[in-house]
Design an enzyme around this catalytic site. Structure first.
Site, mmCIF file in Angstrom:
data_model
loop_
_atom_site.group_PDB
_atom_site.id
_atom_site.type_symbol
_atom_site.label_atom_id
_atom_site.label_comp_id
_atom_site.label_asym_id
_atom_site.label_seq_id
_atom_site.Cartn_x
_atom_site.Cartn_y
_atom_site.Cartn_z
ATOM 1 N N ALA A 64 0.862 -1.178 0.000
ATOM 2 C CA ALA A 64 0.000 0.000 0.000
ATOM 3 C C ALA A 64 0.901 1.231 0.000
ATOM 4 O O ALA A 64 2.052 1.164 0.455
ATOM 5 C CB ALA A 64 -0.876 -0.012 1.243
ATOM 6 N N GLY A 109 0.555 -4.965 1.315
ATOM 7 C CA GLY A 109 -0.671 -5.100 0.521
ATOM 8 C C GLY A 109 -0.443 -5.808 -0.807
ATOM 9 O O GLY A 109 -1.387 -6.386 -1.370
ATOM 10 N N GLU A 132 4.399 -5.038 7.288
ATOM 11 C CA GLU A 132 3.710 -3.913 7.930
ATOM 12 C C GLU A 132 4.227 -3.598 9.325
ATOM 13 O O GLU A 132 4.218 -2.453 9.756
ATOM 14 C CB GLU A 132 2.200 -4.190 7.998
ATOM 15 C CG GLU A 132 1.472 -4.117 6.664
ATOM 16 C CD GLU A 132 1.380 -5.444 5.931
ATOM 17 O OE1 GLU A 132 2.158 -6.376 6.261
ATOM 18 O OE2 GLU A 132 0.546 -5.552 5.015
HETATM 19 C C1 HXC Z 1 4.933 4.374 -1.394
HETATM 20 C C2 HXC Z 1 6.829 3.415 -2.263
HETATM 21 C C3 HXC Z 1 6.522 2.184 -1.651
HETATM 22 C C4 HXC Z 1 5.313 2.094 -0.898
HETATM 23 C C5 HXC Z 1 8.378 1.971 -2.715
HETATM 24 N N1 HXC Z 1 7.977 3.240 -2.905
HETATM 25 N N2 HXC Z 1 7.500 1.300 -1.956
HETATM 26 N N3 HXC Z 1 6.057 4.500 -2.124
HETATM 27 N N4 HXC Z 1 4.569 3.216 -0.806
HETATM 28 N N5 HXC Z 1 4.893 0.962 -0.346
HETATM 29 C C6 HXC Z 1 8.639 4.291 -3.671
HETATM 30 C C7 HXC Z 1 9.853 4.827 -2.942
HETATM 31 O O1 HXC Z 1 9.486 5.807 -1.975
HETATM 32 C C8 HXC Z 1 10.617 5.445 -4.102
HETATM 33 O O2 HXC Z 1 9.992 6.660 -4.479
HETATM 34 C C9 HXC Z 1 10.345 4.452 -5.239
HETATM 35 O O3 HXC Z 1 9.154 3.755 -4.883
HETATM 36 C C10 HXC Z 1 11.463 3.440 -5.387
HETATM 37 O O4 HXC Z 1 11.643 2.826 -4.127
HETATM 38 P P1 HXC Z 1 13.104 2.710 -3.422
HETATM 39 O O5 HXC Z 1 12.862 2.469 -1.983
HETATM 40 O O6 HXC Z 1 13.958 3.852 -3.811
HETATM 41 O O7 HXC Z 1 13.647 1.391 -4.149
HETATM 42 P P2 HXC Z 1 14.632 0.294 -3.558
HETATM 43 O O8 HXC Z 1 15.764 0.926 -2.835
HETATM 44 O O9 HXC Z 1 14.885 -0.608 -4.710
HETATM 45 O O10 HXC Z 1 13.785 -0.483 -2.446
HETATM 46 C C11 HXC Z 1 12.652 -1.173 -2.846
HETATM 47 C C12 HXC Z 1 11.856 -1.658 -1.593
HETATM 48 C C13 HXC Z 1 11.544 -0.425 -0.712
HETATM 49 C C14 HXC Z 1 12.716 -2.665 -0.819
HETATM 50 C C15 HXC Z 1 10.589 -2.319 -2.102
HETATM 51 O O11 HXC Z 1 10.986 0.612 -1.530
HETATM 52 C C16 HXC Z 1 10.573 -0.731 0.386
HETATM 53 O O12 HXC Z 1 10.946 -1.304 1.410
HETATM 54 N N6 HXC Z 1 9.317 -0.314 0.218
HETATM 55 C C17 HXC Z 1 8.309 -0.452 1.246
HETATM 56 C C18 HXC Z 1 7.803 -1.844 1.256
HETATM 57 C C19 HXC Z 1 6.743 -2.026 2.335
HETATM 58 O O13 HXC Z 1 7.006 -1.895 3.519
HETATM 59 N N7 HXC Z 1 5.510 -2.328 1.897
HETATM 60 C C20 HXC Z 1 4.400 -2.487 2.806
HETATM 61 C C21 HXC Z 1 3.657 -1.207 2.931
HETATM 62 S S1 HXC Z 1 2.382 -1.324 4.177
HETATM 63 P P3 HXC Z 1 10.843 7.974 -4.779
HETATM 64 O O14 HXC Z 1 9.796 9.002 -5.002
HETATM 65 O O15 HXC Z 1 11.724 8.198 -3.600
HETATM 66 O O16 HXC Z 1 11.611 7.600 -6.022
HETATM 67 C C22 HXC Z 1 1.120 -2.084 3.411
HETATM 68 C C23 HXC Z 1 -0.142 -2.149 4.217
HETATM 69 C C24 HXC Z 1 -1.175 -2.958 3.512
HETATM 70 O O17 HXC Z 1 1.231 -2.514 2.327
HETATM 71 C C25 HXC Z 1 -2.499 -2.856 4.220
HETATM 72 C C26 HXC Z 1 -3.125 -1.529 4.052
HETATM 73 C C27 HXC Z 1 -4.535 -1.508 4.533
#
Ligand code: HXC
Length: 256
Positions: A64, A109, A132
């Site tokens: 998400a 998500g 999360e």
């Molecule tokens: C918003 C995101 C994002 C996310 C990545 N990006 N994941 N933006 N939400 N979930 C964006 C980054 O901010 C960045 O934007 C661009 O995508 C590239 O990501 P990087 O981090 O620079 O890439 P990298 O170093 O290759 O790392 C990739 C990654 C990391 C390991 C996937 O981005 C990461 O850990 N993302 C979060 C993953 C996560 O925790 N997901 C769960 C979310 S909670 P910019 O603008 O800086 O280029 C969830 C809740 C679900 O999903 C339930 C809800 C009700």
């Protein structure tokens, strides 16, 4: 219909729904979730015999959208949770088999959308998990209910408590994905599997799917209702604000 961050494409009776926000690694925001819901409705109405869910570029769905979630109130978190659940439920209830083609990161998500599909095939470089906890929240689109069913209670607890990011082989070992293939073979393997599924008798297929879905009716409904309340309750807490700010500001979180 056409959407900015989602594509629906057809190959015969097989529909492919691609989340297309590669700059954000296909993170799901409101617009994307609403488009996914509409695309699923369209694919069902037009008689898809199999549906593939995948992501554009190198990611499946990195979760998400954390930037959107960062400042949500409890009430907003509740509505946000419900919107994603609607899409996951639409995938689960889709009248034909669904396959998650996990071409890269499937976190939070993203992992939950994959779990709402009938089958999961992962590219060997994919990383998968419910991360999360490290944002000060819990899975909010079904993982507390669907993950234990897929991988067993102990493994699900471990994955959710630790926010583990499994590689594709490990995900297959625990039963989270059904098959791991070389990155450059994913498309062909998915095409072949989807075509085989689409060639089976449609009504029997739908009936088989509905019958299998019955194995988690009732208890899943109350479990999801519990998850919705628990998820929303975490918005506005120190650790949710801190966990998400830390991600956005690219620093380590300082949890209470
Ligand atoms: C918003 C995101 C994002 C996310 C990545 N990006 N994941 N933006 N939400 N979930 C964006 C980054 O901010 C960045 O934007 C661009 O995508 C590239 O990501 P990087 O981090 O620079 O890439 P990298 O170093 O290759 O790392 C990739 C990654 C990391 C390991 C996937 O981005 C990461 O850990 N993302 C979060 C993953 C996560 O925790 N997901 C769960 C979310 S909670 P910019 O603008 O800086 O280029 C969830 C809740 C679900 O999903 C339930 C809800 C009700």
């Amino acid at each position: 219909m056409s959407w900015d961050t989602v594509r629906l494409e057809w190959d015969g009776d097989v529909a492919t729904l691609t989340v297309d926000r590669p700059d954000a690694l296909n993170a799901l925001n409101i617009e994307t979730l609403e488009a996914m819901g509409e695309a699923l409705e369209e694919a069902a109405e037009e008689g898809a015999r199999a549906l593939v869910l995948t992501g554009a570029g190198d990611a499946f769905i990195a979760g998400a959208d954390i930037k959107y979630m960062q400042d949500l109130s409890t009430a907003e978190g509740e509505a946000w949770g419900a919107l994603g659940h609607d899409v996951a439920d639409a995938l689960e209830a889709f009248p034909a088999p669904t396959i998650a083609a996990i071409n890269g990161y499937a976190f939070g998500g993203g992992c939950e959308m994959a779990m709402a599909c009938d089958l999961r095939v992962a590219a060997e470089s994919a990383l998968i998990g419910n991360t999360e906890i490290d944002l000060g929240i819990i899975p909010g689109w079904g993982a507390t209910q669907r993950l234990p069913r897929l991988v067993g209670d102990e493994t699900a607890r471990r994955m959710i408590f630790l926010g583990e990011r499994l590689d594709a082989e490990s995900a297959a070992e625990v039963g989270l994905v059904g098959e791991v293939v070389a990155d450059d073979e994913l498309e062909d393997v998915i095409d072949e599997l989807a075509t085989r599924l689409a060639s089976k008798p449609a009504f029997a297929m739908q009936t088989a799917k509905q019958a299998i879905n019955q194995t988690h009716e009732g208890s899943q409904e109350s479990g999801i209702a519990y998850e919705k309340r628990a998820f929303a309750s975490l918005f506005g807490t120190h650790d949710q604000r801190e966990g998400m700010s830390a991600f956005v500001e690219d620093r380590e979180p300082d949890f209470e």
